[in-house]
Design a protein around this motif. Structure first.
Motif, PDB file in Angstrom:
ATOM      1  N   GLN A  56       0.819  -1.204   0.000  1.00  0.00           N
ATOM      2  CA  GLN A  56       0.000   0.000   0.000  1.00  0.00           C
ATOM      3  C   GLN A  56       0.859   1.264   0.000  1.00  0.00           C
ATOM      4  O   GLN A  56       0.544   2.249  -0.674  1.00  0.00           O
ATOM      5  CB  GLN A  56      -0.923   0.011   1.225  1.00  0.00           C
ATOM      6  CG  GLN A  56      -2.134  -0.908   1.089  1.00  0.00           C
ATOM      7  CD  GLN A  56      -3.079  -0.768   2.257  1.00  0.00           C
ATOM      8  OE1 GLN A  56      -2.835  -1.358   3.311  1.00  0.00           O
ATOM      9  NE2 GLN A  56      -4.132  -0.016   2.081  1.00  0.00           N
TER      10      GLN A  56
ATOM     11  N   ASN B  78       2.113   1.745  -3.595  1.00  0.00           N
ATOM     12  CA  ASN B  78       1.207   1.926  -4.730  1.00  0.00           C
ATOM     13  C   ASN B  78      -0.033   2.777  -4.452  1.00  0.00           C
ATOM     14  O   ASN B  78      -0.551   3.419  -5.365  1.00  0.00           O
ATOM     15  CB  ASN B  78       0.747   0.549  -5.232  1.00  0.00           C
ATOM     16  CG  ASN B  78       1.915  -0.326  -5.650  1.00  0.00           C
ATOM     17  OD1 ASN B  78       2.774   0.104  -6.404  1.00  0.00           O
ATOM     18  ND2 ASN B  78       1.960  -1.548  -5.136  1.00  0.00           N
ATOM     19  N   ASP B  79      -0.538   2.794  -3.212  1.00  0.00           N
ATOM     20  CA  ASP B  79      -1.789   3.494  -2.942  1.00  0.00           C
ATOM     21  C   ASP B  79      -1.575   5.000  -2.848  1.00  0.00           C
ATOM     22  O   ASP B  79      -0.485   5.483  -2.528  1.00  0.00           O
ATOM     23  CB  ASP B  79      -2.413   2.992  -1.642  1.00  0.00           C
ATOM     24  CG  ASP B  79      -3.008   1.598  -1.811  1.00  0.00           C
ATOM     25  OD1 ASP B  79      -2.815   1.010  -2.881  1.00  0.00           O
ATOM     26  OD2 ASP B  79      -3.639   1.108  -0.851  1.00  0.00           O
ATOM     27  N   LYS B  80      -2.636   5.739  -3.149  1.00  0.00           N
ATOM     28  CA  LYS B  80      -2.637   7.191  -2.996  1.00  0.00           C
ATOM     29  C   LYS B  80      -3.718   7.588  -2.014  1.00  0.00           C
ATOM     30  O   LYS B  80      -4.797   6.987  -1.989  1.00  0.00           O
ATOM     31  CB  LYS B  80      -2.873   7.863  -4.346  1.00  0.00           C
ATOM     32  CG  LYS B  80      -1.745   7.636  -5.348  1.00  0.00           C
ATOM     33  CD  LYS B  80      -2.006   8.377  -6.646  1.00  0.00           C
ATOM     34  CE  LYS B  80      -0.857   8.182  -7.632  1.00  0.00           C
ATOM     35  NZ  LYS B  80      -1.103   8.909  -8.911  1.00  0.00           N
ATOM     36  N   ALA B  81      -3.441   8.584  -1.197  1.00  0.00           N
ATOM     37  CA  ALA B  81      -4.406   9.035  -0.205  1.00  0.00           C
ATOM     38  C   ALA B  81      -5.599   9.689  -0.886  1.00  0.00           C
ATOM     39  O   ALA B  81      -5.446  10.511  -1.802  1.00  0.00           O
ATOM     40  CB  ALA B  81      -3.752  10.024   0.748  1.00  0.00           C
ATOM     41  N   THR B  82      -6.781   9.302  -0.452  1.00  0.00           N
ATOM     42  CA  THR B  82      -8.012   9.873  -0.988  1.00  0.00           C
ATOM     43  C   THR B  82      -8.983  10.109   0.149  1.00  0.00           C
ATOM     44  O   THR B  82      -8.820   9.590   1.247  1.00  0.00           O
ATOM     45  CB  THR B  82      -8.656   8.922  -2.004  1.00  0.00           C
ATOM     46  OG1 THR B  82      -8.930   7.663  -1.369  1.00  0.00           O
ATOM     47  CG2 THR B  82      -7.765   8.697  -3.217  1.00  0.00           C
TER      48      THR B  82
END
Length: 296
Positions: free
Chosen positions: A58, A61-65
């Motif tokens: 995470q 690769n993940d982006k804060a939203t």
């Protein structure tokens, strides 16, 4: 991600193999608790590795939203996102397990040899205290002799003469050499009972030290040296001590013996260990009574 999963599986296998290599013999017995412990270790290793891999992935690769909160610190804001589902379930699961373990789980509700021993010891001590609530001096002396032969004789000798001077001779209060040593070097063996201790060289003249040492070691017999006035300021004119100031240097009174048993004491062959908690108050008093009888 695929390489991370493969690496995680290899790490899990290595950790489980290492655990079994270190503690494998424990799992060959018929005790199911050991097997449950191994299963728990496997579960913890597996969950920990995969959770770590999940969050590493995470982070990469993940982006804060989501919706940002109104407050921020130096331009750094916080999203109004709910807690992760897995974290919430794990937290609730830990609470459920906690209450189960407290209420029904092993070993809190199981048999304990230590618990049984503690219960029996407490019950025995109650009976002992009740039986010997007001013992006579004769009873205390007999009880103290038995205790002395078991607890003290290995160092002080069965005759209490100190095994050739290697430990304190308890048949008289103290030797001239030990008195002189304390005068020259001071002492602070019983900080709790006598906080100030005794500083070194309260007497500096060799003749005065010799006279006072002979007088004290001789049992306070004969004419009292004038120099003893320095000692009397703390130990009293009769040498029987002053509470919280200085100990009795005439005889082994209860306070001195109990302080020694509680704190231990440096001796000729090493340090006498503390006997705190090993004897109850009646036994300590009995030991003091017996030691005093040796000088009589």
């Amino acid at each position: 991600m695929k390489s991370m999963v493969i690496g995680g599986i290899i790490l899990i296998i290595a950790l489980i193999a290492g655990t079994y290599f270190v503690a494998g013999d424990a799992f060959n017995s018929d005790d199911y608790i050991n097997s449950l412990t191994m299963l728990g270790a496997i579960a913890i290793i597996t969950i920990t590795v995969f959770v770590a891999l999940k969050y590493v992935n995470q982070i990469k690769n993940d982006k804060a939203t989501g919706e940002l909160a109104e407050d921020n610190w130096d331009g750094i804001g916080e999203y109004k996102n709910p807690i992760p589902t897995g974290w919430g379930l794990a937290f609730i699961g830990v609470l459920v397990w906690l209450f189960w373990y407290w209420s029904f789980g092993y070993p809190t509700n199981g048999f304990s040899q230590i618990g049984q021993w503690n219960e029996e010891t407490i019950e025995y001590n109650k009976k002992f205290a009740s039986k010997w609530e007001n013992p006579s001096d004769e009873t205390l002396t007999a009880m103290g002799e038995s205790l002395f032969l078991v607890q003290c004789a290995p160092c002080h000798g069965v005759d209490a003469e100190g095994i050739g001077g290697k430990a304190q001779n308890l048949t008289h209060r103290m030797s001239k050499e030990s008195v002189e040593d304390v005068i020259r070097n001071g002492a602070n063996n019983f900080k709790a009972e006598y906080p100030a201790g005794m500083p070194p060289m309260m007497l500096s003249d060799d003749a005065e030290i010799d006279a006072v040492s002979s007088y004290v070691a001789g049992g306070f017999k004969g004419e009292q040296p004038a120099a003893f006035g320095v000692c009397a300021g703390c130990h009293g004119a009769d040498g029987k001590g002053i509470d919280y100031v200085a100990p009795n240097i005439v005889s082994y009174d209860d306070a001195v013996v109990m302080a020694t048993l509680t704190n231990g004491k440096k001796g000729s062959i090493g340090i006498m260990p503390s006997f705190k908690g090993r004897l109850n108050p009646t036994q300590e008093k009995a030991l003091a009574t017996y030691i005093r009888s040796l000088g009589e």
